[in-house]
Design a protein around this motif. Structure first.
Motif, mmCIF file in Angstrom:
data_model
loop_
_atom_site.group_PDB
_atom_site.id
_atom_site.type_symbol
_atom_site.label_atom_id
_atom_site.label_comp_id
_atom_site.label_asym_id
_atom_site.label_seq_id
_atom_site.Cartn_x
_atom_site.Cartn_y
_atom_site.Cartn_z
ATOM 1 N N ILE A 5 37.954 22.820 -14.315
ATOM 2 C CA ILE A 5 38.080 23.576 -13.052
ATOM 3 C C ILE A 5 39.442 24.267 -12.992
ATOM 4 O O ILE A 5 39.546 25.449 -12.656
ATOM 5 C CB ILE A 5 37.906 22.627 -11.835
ATOM 6 C CG1 ILE A 5 36.494 22.067 -11.851
ATOM 7 C CG2 ILE A 5 38.198 23.343 -10.516
ATOM 8 C CD1 ILE A 5 36.247 20.991 -10.817
ATOM 9 N N ALA A 6 40.485 23.530 -13.365
ATOM 10 C CA ALA A 6 41.828 24.135 -13.356
ATOM 11 C C ALA A 6 41.897 25.297 -14.345
ATOM 12 O O ALA A 6 42.454 26.361 -14.053
ATOM 13 C CB ALA A 6 42.878 23.076 -13.711
ATOM 14 N N ILE A 7 41.287 25.107 -15.506
ATOM 15 C CA ILE A 7 41.294 26.175 -16.527
ATOM 16 C C ILE A 7 40.606 27.418 -15.974
ATOM 17 O O ILE A 7 41.112 28.541 -16.079
ATOM 18 C CB ILE A 7 40.556 25.720 -17.809
ATOM 19 C CG1 ILE A 7 41.294 24.575 -18.482
ATOM 20 C CG2 ILE A 7 40.388 26.885 -18.779
ATOM 21 C CD1 ILE A 7 40.525 23.939 -19.644
ATOM 22 N N ASP A 8 39.436 27.212 -15.367
ATOM 23 C CA ASP A 8 38.650 28.360 -14.911
ATOM 24 C C ASP A 8 39.349 29.117 -13.782
ATOM 25 O O ASP A 8 39.155 30.324 -13.618
ATOM 26 C CB ASP A 8 37.241 27.906 -14.513
ATOM 27 C CG ASP A 8 36.450 27.451 -15.742
ATOM 28 O OD1 ASP A 8 36.843 27.846 -16.866
ATOM 29 O OD2 ASP A 8 35.474 26.692 -15.596
ATOM 30 N N LEU A 99 51.097 27.103 -18.173
ATOM 31 C CA LEU A 99 51.613 27.556 -19.474
ATOM 32 C C LEU A 99 50.552 27.444 -20.562
ATOM 33 O O LEU A 99 50.425 28.329 -21.419
ATOM 34 C CB LEU A 99 52.841 26.718 -19.860
ATOM 35 C CG LEU A 99 54.133 27.114 -19.157
ATOM 36 C CD1 LEU A 99 55.142 25.971 -19.212
ATOM 37 C CD2 LEU A 99 54.728 28.373 -19.785
ATOM 38 N N ALA A 100 49.779 26.361 -20.521
ATOM 39 C CA ALA A 100 48.768 26.165 -21.569
ATOM 40 C C ALA A 100 47.723 27.276 -21.504
ATOM 41 O O ALA A 100 47.391 27.897 -22.523
ATOM 42 C CB ALA A 100 48.111 24.796 -21.427
ATOM 43 N N VAL A 101 47.222 27.568 -20.306
ATOM 44 C CA VAL A 101 46.167 28.582 -20.180
ATOM 45 C C VAL A 101 46.718 29.975 -20.497
ATOM 46 O O VAL A 101 46.074 30.783 -21.182
ATOM 47 C CB VAL A 101 45.518 28.530 -18.775
ATOM 48 C CG1 VAL A 101 44.536 29.683 -18.589
ATOM 49 C CG2 VAL A 101 44.815 27.193 -18.579
ATOM 50 N N LEU A 102 47.931 30.237 -20.038
ATOM 51 C CA LEU A 102 48.557 31.540 -20.320
ATOM 52 C C LEU A 102 48.656 31.764 -21.832
ATOM 53 O O LEU A 102 48.316 32.836 -22.347
ATOM 54 C CB LEU A 102 49.963 31.551 -19.690
ATOM 55 C CG LEU A 102 50.740 32.850 -19.772
ATOM 56 C CD1 LEU A 102 50.040 33.954 -18.987
ATOM 57 C CD2 LEU A 102 52.171 32.652 -19.227
ATOM 58 N N GLY A 103 49.107 30.739 -22.539
ATOM 59 C CA GLY A 103 49.261 30.847 -23.994
ATOM 60 C C GLY A 103 47.927 31.058 -24.687
ATOM 61 O O GLY A 103 47.825 31.858 -25.617
ATOM 62 N N VAL A 104 46.890 30.365 -24.227
ATOM 63 C CA VAL A 104 45.571 30.502 -24.854
ATOM 64 C C VAL A 104 44.993 31.897 -24.603
ATOM 65 O O VAL A 104 44.389 32.502 -25.492
ATOM 66 C CB VAL A 104 44.611 29.410 -24.336
ATOM 67 C CG1 VAL A 104 43.192 29.652 -24.844
ATOM 68 C CG2 VAL A 104 45.095 28.031 -24.778
ATOM 69 N N ARG A 105 45.206 32.433 -23.414
ATOM 70 C CA ARG A 105 44.722 33.799 -23.152
ATOM 71 C C ARG A 105 45.401 34.780 -24.115
ATOM 72 O O ARG A 105 44.825 35.770 -24.531
ATOM 73 C CB ARG A 105 45.046 34.206 -21.704
ATOM 74 C CG ARG A 105 44.224 33.433 -20.698
ATOM 75 C CD ARG A 105 44.668 33.733 -19.286
ATOM 76 N NE ARG A 105 44.169 35.008 -18.788
ATOM 77 C CZ ARG A 105 44.552 35.566 -17.632
ATOM 78 N NH1 ARG A 105 45.441 34.955 -16.866
ATOM 79 N NH2 ARG A 105 44.054 36.713 -17.244
ATOM 80 N N ASP A 106 46.632 34.462 -24.466
ATOM 81 C CA ASP A 106 47.427 35.336 -25.326
ATOM 82 C C ASP A 106 47.040 35.228 -26.798
ATOM 83 O O ASP A 106 46.901 36.234 -27.491
ATOM 84 C CB ASP A 106 48.904 34.918 -25.162
ATOM 85 C CG ASP A 106 49.840 36.103 -25.105
ATOM 86 O OD1 ASP A 106 49.352 37.235 -25.229
ATOM 87 O OD2 ASP A 106 51.055 35.892 -24.943
ATOM 88 N N PRO A 332 38.075 29.569 -26.393
ATOM 89 C CA PRO A 332 39.154 28.571 -26.470
ATOM 90 C C PRO A 332 39.491 27.955 -25.118
ATOM 91 O O PRO A 332 40.150 26.922 -25.068
ATOM 92 C CB PRO A 332 40.333 29.372 -27.019
ATOM 93 C CG PRO A 332 40.019 30.800 -26.747
ATOM 94 C CD PRO A 332 38.533 30.918 -26.764
ATOM 95 N N LEU A 333 39.013 28.575 -24.031
ATOM 96 C CA LEU A 333 39.263 27.997 -22.713
ATOM 97 C C LEU A 333 38.094 27.126 -22.237
ATOM 98 O O LEU A 333 38.052 26.735 -21.079
ATOM 99 C CB LEU A 333 39.583 29.102 -21.706
ATOM 100 C CG LEU A 333 40.988 29.704 -21.893
ATOM 101 C CD1 LEU A 333 41.193 30.908 -20.982
ATOM 102 C CD2 LEU A 333 42.082 28.670 -21.647
ATOM 103 N N ASP A 334 37.187 26.832 -23.140
ATOM 104 C CA ASP A 334 36.120 25.875 -22.840
ATOM 105 C C ASP A 334 36.527 24.561 -23.512
ATOM 106 O O ASP A 334 36.729 24.517 -24.731
ATOM 107 C CB ASP A 334 34.810 26.422 -23.425
ATOM 108 C CG ASP A 334 33.632 25.498 -23.143
ATOM 109 O OD1 ASP A 334 33.855 24.323 -22.801
ATOM 110 O OD2 ASP A 334 32.491 25.974 -23.287
ATOM 111 N N ASP A 338 35.933 23.142 -30.250
ATOM 112 C CA ASP A 338 36.883 22.484 -31.155
ATOM 113 C C ASP A 338 37.816 23.504 -31.793
ATOM 114 O O ASP A 338 38.926 23.180 -32.219
ATOM 115 C CB ASP A 338 36.141 21.768 -32.297
ATOM 116 C CG ASP A 338 35.202 20.704 -31.767
ATOM 117 O OD1 ASP A 338 35.687 19.811 -31.059
ATOM 118 O OD2 ASP A 338 33.992 20.783 -32.056
ATOM 119 N N VAL A 339 37.314 24.715 -31.956
ATOM 120 C CA VAL A 339 38.088 25.781 -32.595
ATOM 121 C C VAL A 339 37.956 27.020 -31.723
ATOM 122 O O VAL A 339 36.851 27.364 -31.298
ATOM 123 C CB VAL A 339 37.540 26.082 -34.019
ATOM 124 C CG1 VAL A 339 38.269 27.257 -34.646
ATOM 125 C CG2 VAL A 339 37.634 24.849 -34.912
ATOM 126 N N GLY A 340 39.076 27.689 -31.452
ATOM 127 C CA GLY A 340 39.048 28.858 -30.583
ATOM 128 C C GLY A 340 38.934 30.153 -31.363
ATOM 129 O O GLY A 340 38.218 30.237 -32.366
#
Ligand code: NAD
Length: 495
Positions: A5-8, A99-106, A332-334, A338-340
């Motif tokens: 939920i936080a990720i979404d 920070l984690a979600v921002l980095g993954v979007r990037d 990768p935000l799911d 296992d691999v993005g």
């Protein structure tokens, strides 16, 4: 761990246009130009960064030098630096989800890995050096009685930090934290395709009480902003992680400018060696698959050359294929992935180029080898395994930096050592065996910065990381890393 939920919620956050961070404040690039930030998740631009150039680098270096000379950081009591850096670590932990979600979007790293490897690891690194710095003593030399020889540790001055896109926050922290703890002022040039978390780090550092000018971030292209930092006459050292060709350029920039020190952490082609007496072949296969395919193979220490002893080859390959098939590649935000994503469309193209060449050269494709999930618009690649790889093939010699594994067989320990060391690189390696003597002999025989035994990866901040041969020199992590950012000064006092 972060919730779905936080990720979404966070994945929809507006980022907008991000400026440079110089002298404690955000600003535009001198040219007014910017670069789009494209997410490898769906191929869409979701923000922009300032396209810094030589003038911006110069302004950042001047700001760092001014702060250094002012002394409110460089000459502050180590206990003060410890307090501010500890506060920074706490702020990162407070903002860990963001920070984690921002980095993954990037950059597309799967969130499960990014969460631990990026913000949490950066916070741990910063706390480690914060805690260390008021425990480092100078020395008194064993001289004759009529003199006193004192050896002081002093900061170097202005340190430039240039990092790659696979783990910008973690690798950035490995350099920024010891450099700052030692009292230096820093100018960071983040990777152009993954700058956002390092910009956010600089804001949090200011909030933690780091004086203006002590940590500056200039985003932009490597060939422009990176080159300007490498050539700057007032930068005392460059701490770099990235590719070999850019590492060579940095040595050249140093030679052509002020002979600044250059510390290089470069690529690898790391051998993962499975002996027939590995304690648990199934476990070895699972860890080996993770050791090459997590973060889509974009890990400098990835075990990209698998050497398997002939007598267990078929059994091991069966386990490896089933472990690989179980890896779910996806958004990768799911949390279920296992691999993005592969970090960019360009990198995906390079990976597929390696696949085509491996086929042409006669390696046998066992699984993968293609782009997948094209309907997302993102850059995704199936975990790829080639066997019948020989030493003369590109796949055995060059770093892919993608989810592509080359497998070879060996008969004897001597052959395994020869194959393992037949590379210009020497970053990481692993040996799987139940025999203690074999393990110790292999640790000595393999020419690499780290030899894992019955595992792959997973080291922490207490041990050094870095390579030999063309994997670079200088070490990140552990107390040894501090030595790079401290200068020895002798006081020779007649009594
Ligand atoms: P890269 O060398 O292309 O870029 C790294 C950084 O250098 C980026 O910030 C880039 O902007 C900058 N740069 C590019 N051209 C430059 C120039 N002319 N002058 C100054 N700076 C310049 O590498 P990459 O593609 O971002 O990362 C992948 C490479 O990094 C791989 O080879 C990988 O093995 C290596 N790597 C090594 C480690 C390690 O610890 N040894 C860790 C992670 C990645």
């Amino acid at each position: 761990m972060i919730s779905q939920i936080a990720i979404d919620t966070l994945r929809k956050a507006e980022i907008g246009a991000r400026g440079l961070f110089i002298d404690g404040a955000q600003s535009e690039a001198a040219s007014g130009a910017s670069l789009p930030v494209i997410s490898p998740i769906d191929g869409r631009a979701f923000a922009s960064i300032a396209d810094g150039n030589e003038a911006d680098i110069d302004r950042a270096v001047r700001s760092a030098r001014k702060a250094f000379e002012k002394g409110s950081w460089s000459r502050a009591a180590p206990a003060f630096r410890k307090k501010v850096l500890t506060r920074l670590a706490e702020l990162i932990e407070k903002h860990v989800d963001e920070l984690a979600v921002l980095g993954v979007r990037d950059n597309g790293t799967e969130i499960g890995m990014a969460y631990k490897a990026e913000p949490l690891s950066a916070a741990g690194t910063i706390r480690y050096y914060a805690e260390a710095i008021d425990k480092i003593y100078g020395e008194i030399a064993p001289t004759a009685e009529n003199v006193l020889g004192l050896i002081h540790n002093e900061p170097l001055g202005v340190v430039g930090v240039i990092v790659p896109w696979n783990f910008p926050l973690m690798i950035g922290a490995w350099k920024i934290a010891p450099a700052l703890a030692a009292g230096n002022c820093v100018v960071v040039k983040p990777p152009e395709i993954a700058s956002l978390t390092l910009l956010r780090l600089a804001e949090l550092a200011a909030e933690a009480g780091l004086p203006a000018g002590v940590l500056n971030v200039v985003t932009g292209r490597g060939a422009v902003a990176g080159e300007a930092l490498g050539l700057h006459m007032d930068v005392d050292a460059i701490a770099f992680t990235g590719s070999g060709p850019v590492g060579r350029r940095l040595l050249d920039y140093s030679a052509r400018s002020n002979l600044k020190r250059v510390f290089l952490e470069l690529g690898g082609k790391s051998p993962n060696i499975v002996f027939a007496d590995a304690p648990d072949l199934k476990q070895a296969a699972v860890v080996s698959a993770n050791g090459i395919f997590r973060n889509s193979g974009q890990v400098c220490v990835a075990g990209s050359r698998l050497l398997v002893q002939s007598s267990v080859y078929d059994r091991f390959m069966e386990e490896l294929l089933s472990a690989t098939a179980r890896l779910k590649v996806g958004d990768p935000l799911d949390l279920a992935s296992d691999v993005g994503a592969v970090s960019s469309a360009e990198q995906l193209g390079k990976n597929l180029g390696f696949v085509a060449r491996a086929r042409e050269e006669g390696a046998r494709l066992v699984t993968g080898g293609e782009r997948i999930l094209t309907e997302t618009g993102g850059s995704y690649m199936a975990p790829t395994i080639f066997e019948n790889v020989t030493q003369d093939m590109q796949l055995a010699r060059e770093e892919v930096f993608g989810p592509v594994l080359g497998v070879m067989r060996f008969e004897t320990e001597e052959e395994a050592v020869r194959l393992a060391n037949s590379t210009v690189y020497g970053l990481a390696s692993a040996v799987w065996t139940s025999n203690l003597s074999t393990a110790h002999r292999m640790v000595r025989a393999i020419n690499a910065g780290v030899v894992h035994v019955n595992t792959y990866g997973g080291a922490d901040i207490t041990v050094p990381l870095g390579g030999v041969k063309q994997s670079g020199f200088g070490r990140d992590k552990s107390l040894h890393a501090l030595e790079k950012y401290l200068e020895l000064k002798t006081a020779w006092i007649a009594l």
